[in-house]
Design an enzyme around this catalytic site. Structure first.
Site, PDB file in Angstrom:
ATOM      1  N   LYS A   1       4.288   5.760   6.469  1.00  5.25           N
ATOM      2  CA  LYS A   1       4.757   5.877   5.080  1.00  5.25           C
ATOM      3  C   LYS A   1       3.570   5.908   4.129  1.00  5.25           C
ATOM      4  CE  LYS A   1       9.146   3.638   5.764  1.00  5.25           C
ATOM      5  NZ  LYS A   1       9.740   2.339   6.009  1.00  5.25           N
TER       6      LYS A   1
ATOM      7  N   ASP B   1      15.651   3.049  -0.080  1.00  8.92           N
ATOM      8  CA  ASP B   1      16.278   3.195   1.244  1.00  8.92           C
ATOM      9  C   ASP B   1      17.786   3.405   1.113  1.00  8.92           C
ATOM     10  OD1 ASP B   1      14.708   3.309   3.507  1.00  8.92           O
ATOM     11  OD2 ASP B   1      14.429   1.132   3.656  1.00  8.92           O
TER      12      ASP B   1
ATOM     13  N   GLN C   1      10.975  -3.471   5.318  1.00 10.45           N
ATOM     14  CA  GLN C   1      10.973  -2.966   6.688  1.00 10.45           C
ATOM     15  C   GLN C   1      11.813  -3.861   7.603  1.00 10.45           C
ATOM     16  OE1 GLN C   1       9.546  -0.006   7.722  1.00 10.45           O
ATOM     17  NE2 GLN C   1      10.593  -0.469   9.624  1.00 10.45           N
TER      18      GLN C   1
END
Ligand code: NDP
Length: 291
Positions: free
Chosen positions: A55, A122, A99
């Site tokens: 990322k 997300d 995460q």
């Protein structure tokens, strides 16, 4: 020579990255700061470290700012929530992700639902899930959005087609089923899961088969209709005697299924590269929305 059967996710992702990079450059030319994506990483899970590093690389590649908030494996839930609270309120952060998986002593749902939905790139907060369900503008979850883009940019006709989705997880199977069945996209969707009896009977009916079941090479050629489009979301490392010590396969038996279908995504190089690009897309949206 290019193989028209293969949906080249790597190539499509590169094209989208260039489009995003141009938009970021335009923002900077107009005196704005580059969009800033942060990631919260708790612990040292190997796959998570790799994913967060990709990322960061992707952010730099399109001119975005990236930062990682690393907490130890032993960090308390309160420390994680404090970090999220800080990111929720820091005007320099446009969007951030937490995460997963997190260490077992941390309540993932509580942590995810504490993210400010305007920064939830997300698309995991209840507010974004609800807006997605209603077909309203929101941050769409990365992998399903990536699948939609793959289909669109490969000129796969969706309206009126029968799409069978194998898997009903909250991050892939369920949201992609919802997105495909919305008015305006207009697919007829069947969602299968581990309790589905005679899975092949359903998968054989699919004009478009999307497989996100987490079972290496489970979908065999006799489970797929001649001429179908197959999107394979699965990623598995299979140990072997090669120098690397492993090779990567998907949920679909690619070699055999390839012979029958009209289009198929390879693994690696299909859905995978699209997931990170979708996150960049959402970060750009967040920067435009929040400033
Ligand atoms: P989950 O393990 O959360 O969900 C798997 C789903 O598949 C469940 O709904 C399960 O059913 C269903 N399933 C399992 N076995 C069967 C079976 N034999 N027949 C029918 N359905 C079955 O996985 P994810 O959705 O998170 O991920 C799926 C795969 O995609 C994994 O390999 C993962 O690594 C990969 N992945 C790849 C990404 C990418 O960027 N390319 C991103 C995210 C995931 P039930 O609900 O009944 O348990």
């Amino acid at each position: 020579m290019t193989d028209n059967k293969i949906i080249d996710g790597k190539l499509i992702a590169e094209t989208i990255k260039k489009e995003i990079a141009a938009k970021v450059a335009d923002m900077i030319d107009h005196g704005q700061d580059a969009p800033h994506l942060a990631a919260v990483l708790v612990g040292e899970d190997g796959a998570s470290l790799t994913y967060v590093a990709s990322k960061e690389k992707a952010c730099h590649c399109v001119g975005m700012i990236s930062s990682v908030y690393r907490l130890s494996e032993k960090a308390s839930e309160e420390e994680v929530l404090n970090t999220i609270n800080f990111l929720n309120n820091d005007p320099e952060i446009d969007g951030f992700i937490v995460q997963l998986p997190m260490p077992k002593h941390i309540n993932e749902t509580k942590v995810i639902q504490s993210i400010n939905s305007n920064k939830d790139v997300d698309g995991f907060t209840l507010s974004n899930i609800g807006l997605m369900q209603l077909g309203e503008p929101c941050f769409l979850p990365a992998t399903p959005y990536g699948i939609m883009e793959l289909l669109k940019r490969s000129n796969v006709e969706i309206a009126g087609k029968h799409i069978v989705v194998v898997g009903r997880s909250n991050i892939v199977g369920t949201p992609v089923s919802v997105m495909l069945s919305r008015k305006g996209i207009d697919a007829t969707v069947t969602m299968c899961h581990s309790k589905t009896e005679n899975l092949g009977e359903f998968t054989r009916q699919a004009d478009i088969l999307i497989v996100a079941m987490g079972q290496p090479e489970h979908i065999k050629a006799d489970m797929v209709k001649e001429g179908a489009v197959v999107i394979d979301v699965g990623i598995h490392r299979i140990k072997d005697d090669s120098e690397k010590g492993y090779h990567i396969v998907g949920d679909v038996d690619y070699k055999e299924v390839y012979k029958k279908v009209s289009k198929i995504t390879p693994v690696p190089g299909g859905v995978g590269p699209m997931t990170i690009v979708s996150l960049l897309h959402n970060t750009l949206l967040a920067a435009k929305k929040n400033r």
